[in-house]
Design a protein around this motif. Structure first.
Motif, PDB file in Angstrom:
ATOM      1  N   PRO A  26       0.719  -1.131  -0.038  1.00 32.26           N
ATOM      2  CA  PRO A  26       0.080   0.076  -0.186  1.00 32.26           C
ATOM      3  C   PRO A  26       0.917   1.121  -0.011  1.00 32.26           C
ATOM      4  CG  PRO A  26      -0.931  -1.442   1.398  1.00 32.26           C
ATOM      5  CD  PRO A  26       0.280  -2.109   1.203  1.00 32.26           C
ATOM      6  N   ASP A  27       1.915   1.194   0.608  1.00 26.20           N
ATOM      7  CA  ASP A  27       2.850   2.558   0.622  1.00 26.20           C
ATOM      8  C   ASP A  27       3.772   2.560  -0.948  1.00 26.20           C
ATOM      9  OD1 ASP A  27       2.341   3.519   3.166  1.00 26.20           O
ATOM     10  OD2 ASP A  27       3.455   1.674   4.033  1.00 26.20           O
ATOM     11  N   ASP A  28       3.846   1.554  -1.535  1.00 25.60           N
ATOM     12  CA  ASP A  28       4.349   1.774  -2.888  1.00 25.60           C
ATOM     13  C   ASP A  28       3.836   2.569  -4.023  1.00 25.60           C
ATOM     14  OD1 ASP A  28       6.239   0.081  -2.031  1.00 25.60           O
ATOM     15  OD2 ASP A  28       5.642  -1.792  -3.010  1.00 25.60           O
ATOM     16  N   LEU A  29       4.541   3.465  -4.575  1.00 28.24           N
ATOM     17  CA  LEU A  29       4.069   4.103  -5.610  1.00 28.24           C
ATOM     18  C   LEU A  29       4.708   4.162  -6.916  1.00 28.24           C
ATOM     19  CD1 LEU A  29       1.700   6.612  -6.348  1.00 28.24           C
ATOM     20  CD2 LEU A  29       3.478   8.180  -5.587  1.00 28.24           C
ATOM     21  N   ASP A  69       3.552  11.141 -10.060  1.00 29.82           N
ATOM     22  CA  ASP A  69       2.944  10.359 -10.149  1.00 29.82           C
ATOM     23  C   ASP A  69       1.648  10.562 -11.134  1.00 29.82           C
ATOM     24  OD1 ASP A  69       0.988  12.136  -8.958  1.00 29.82           O
ATOM     25  OD2 ASP A  69       1.374  11.727  -6.794  1.00 29.82           O
ATOM     26  N   ALA A  70       0.709   9.672 -11.107  1.00 27.76           N
ATOM     27  CA  ALA A  70      -0.380   9.376 -11.996  1.00 27.76           C
ATOM     28  C   ALA A  70      -1.319  10.749 -11.961  1.00 27.76           C
ATOM     29  CB  ALA A  70      -1.211   8.362 -11.790  1.00 27.76           C
ATOM     30  N   ALA A  73       1.634  15.015  -9.556  1.00 28.02           N
ATOM     31  CA  ALA A  73       2.534  15.619  -8.437  1.00 28.02           C
ATOM     32  C   ALA A  73       3.890  15.125  -8.575  1.00 28.02           C
ATOM     33  CB  ALA A  73       1.849  15.319  -7.117  1.00 28.02           C
ATOM     34  N   LEU A  74       4.665  16.190  -8.385  1.00 27.26           N
ATOM     35  CA  LEU A  74       6.429  15.827  -8.162  1.00 27.26           C
ATOM     36  C   LEU A  74       6.740  15.306  -6.981  1.00 27.26           C
ATOM     37  CD1 LEU A  74       7.647  18.902 -10.249  1.00 27.26           C
ATOM     38  CD2 LEU A  74       7.547  16.579 -10.881  1.00 27.26           C
ATOM     39  N   HIS A  75       7.427  14.204  -7.059  1.00 21.68           N
ATOM     40  CA  HIS A  75       8.040  13.699  -5.698  1.00 21.68           C
ATOM     41  C   HIS A  75       9.450  13.834  -5.827  1.00 21.68           C
ATOM     42  CE1 HIS A  75       4.076  11.878  -4.478  1.00 21.68           C
ATOM     43  NE2 HIS A  75       3.840  11.973  -5.510  1.00 21.68           N
ATOM     44  N   TYR A  76      10.057  14.208  -4.674  1.00 18.33           N
ATOM     45  CA  TYR A  76      11.367  13.981  -4.386  1.00 18.33           C
ATOM     46  C   TYR A  76      11.516  12.637  -3.586  1.00 18.33           C
ATOM     47  CZ  TYR A  76      16.158  13.525  -2.872  1.00 18.33           C
ATOM     48  OH  TYR A  76      17.482  12.948  -2.465  1.00 18.33           O
ATOM     49  N   PHE A  77      12.270  11.505  -3.850  1.00 18.12           N
ATOM     50  CA  PHE A  77      12.319  10.324  -3.375  1.00 18.12           C
ATOM     51  C   PHE A  77      13.695  10.074  -3.040  1.00 18.12           C
ATOM     52  CE2 PHE A  77      12.032   9.520  -7.955  1.00 18.12           C
ATOM     53  CZ  PHE A  77      13.100   8.640  -7.974  1.00 18.12           C
ATOM     54  N   VAL A  92       9.513   2.258  -8.516  1.00  7.00           N
ATOM     55  CA  VAL A  92       8.528   2.004  -7.379  1.00  7.00           C
ATOM     56  C   VAL A  92       9.251   3.052  -6.148  1.00  7.00           C
ATOM     57  CG1 VAL A  92       7.755   0.608  -5.863  1.00  7.00           C
ATOM     58  CG2 VAL A  92       7.724   0.094  -8.158  1.00  7.00           C
ATOM     59  N   ILE A  93       8.640   3.843  -5.720  1.00  6.50           N
ATOM     60  CA  ILE A  93       8.886   4.706  -4.563  1.00  6.50           C
ATOM     61  C   ILE A  93       8.184   4.078  -3.256  1.00  6.50           C
ATOM     62  CG2 ILE A  93       9.863   6.406  -6.097  1.00  6.50           C
ATOM     63  CD1 ILE A  93       7.538   8.319  -4.828  1.00  6.50           C
ATOM     64  N   ASP A  94       8.633   4.555  -2.157  1.00  2.00           N
ATOM     65  CA  ASP A  94       7.936   4.350  -0.907  1.00  2.00           C
ATOM     66  C   ASP A  94       7.283   5.653  -0.590  1.00  2.00           C
ATOM     67  OD1 ASP A  94       7.156   4.003   1.835  1.00  2.00           O
ATOM     68  OD2 ASP A  94       8.411   2.419   2.081  1.00  2.00           O
ATOM     69  N   ARG A  95       6.077   5.917  -0.359  1.00  2.00           N
ATOM     70  CA  ARG A  95       5.538   7.219  -0.022  1.00  2.00           C
ATOM     71  C   ARG A  95       6.262   7.785   1.141  1.00  2.00           C
ATOM     72  NH1 ARG A  95       0.135   7.284  -2.550  1.00  2.00           N
ATOM     73  NH2 ARG A  95      -0.313   5.330  -3.284  1.00  2.00           N
TER      74      ARG A  95
END
Length: 319
Positions: A26-29, A69-70, A73-77, A92-95
């Motif tokens: 569930p925490d994967d994106l 993401d879909a 939104a931009l994420h730094y991971f 695949v990132i962990d939220r």
């Protein structure tokens, strides 16, 4: 999808087809990677020399990056230790190991600067509590992370910043970034020890990106010249570009209030790293740091790997 792929620790990555990633918790994106920095840490991951290496091949290199993401939104991971790194079209990132960036964030700047700036940011904010007015010696200040450390120390209110390195042209540019004094590390160990002692004998903090013989010489010179040896000095070991071991004389550990600590993966808990990222990302987005970054297509990863060994620019791969 396409990705950089390491099949041998003795060769640079190739541009290859690999299976698409998929979320497994569930925490994967799954994100489309926009930018991934080719940091020294990534190069050591890809040649198997980093202390976290498991020798597992093949692997997709890359430890962090900026992804979309879909929803847009931009994420730094920051990735956990994995063979499915960020140098791919998707990952695949962990939220829980990512932050959402402002819509106007520059993905290239964030991907280029977060990792090197994080080294001194965590050292001064997590491994110790740096106070405005304290003084700093940056060993290895002519590297990209060291140069950012000079800028960050100034931003955090350092009263004096001594910058030491080998590249004469880069040393000359550091006063404009906040250094109050520069020291050349060219010459024999005795000369280095003498120069460090004269210029940095009273500093409160050392940010060490070198280790090896230069660190041993600097430590000897600093302790020998220190007028008040009861005044605490915190030596933070961050990088080891000059050698993985250093011949530190035992007398240096007894002759002064010297505290040697490390700052890096493992010594700073992931929760502390994540908690510190939004403020740092905001500073980068606001243009707080002078940064020389260049975007290179992921398809040119093999040549970019060779360029990274010689260029002083921060290479960012863009799928």
């Amino acid at each position: 999808m396409k990705a950089a792929l390491v099949s041998s620790f003795d060769a640079p990555p190739s541009y290859a087809d690999v299976p698409d990633p998929s979320a497994s918790s569930p925490d994967d994106l799954v994100v489309d990677v926009i930018a991934a920095g080719l940091h020294p840490r990534v190069r050591s991951q890809a040649d198997g020399s980093h202390y976290t290496s498991t020798d597992e091949l093949p692997l997709i290199p890359g430890i962090d990056g900026v992804g979309r993401d879909a929803s847009g939104a931009l994420h730094y991971f920051v990735l956990a230790d994995t063979t499915a790194g960020s140098m791919a079209e998707r990952t695949v990132i962990d939220r829980r190991r990512s932050i959402v960036l402002a819509p106007d964030a520059d993905p290239i700047a964030v991907a280029a600067a977060m990792n090197p700036a994080m080294s001194s940011w965590l050292a001064l904010r997590s491994r110790m509590r740096f106070e405005p007015g304290q003084s700093v010696l940056v060993l290895g200040a002519t590297g990209s992370a060291g140069g950012l450390a000079v800028q960050l120390a100034k931003r955090l209110g350092a009263s004096r910043i001594v910058a030491a390195g080998r590249d004469a042209a880069k040393l000359a540019a550091l006063p404009a970034l906040g250094a109050t004094e520069v020291i050349s590390l060219d010459g024999d160990q005795a000369a280095i020890a003498d120069a460090i002692g004269r210029s940095a004998g009273e500093v409160d903090v050392v940010l060490d990106y070198l280790w090896g013989e230069p660190a041993a010489a600097a430590l000897t010179g600093l302790i020998t010249a220190r007028p008040d040896r009861g005044r605490a000095i915190t030596w933070i070991q961050i990088g080891s570009v000059a050698g993985s071991t250093a011949p530190i004389p035992s007398a240096a550990l007894r002759a002064a209030d010297l505290r040697i600590i490390g700052s890096g993966q493992g010594s700073v808990p992931p929760r502390d790293i994540l908690a510190s990222l939004p403020e740092l990302a905001s500073l980068i987005t606001a243009g707080a740091f002078d940064l020389d970054a260049v975007a290179v297509p992921l398809s040119e990863v093999t040549s970019a790997w060779s360029d990274a060994a010689t260029t002083t620019r921060r290479i960012v791969l863009t799928p």
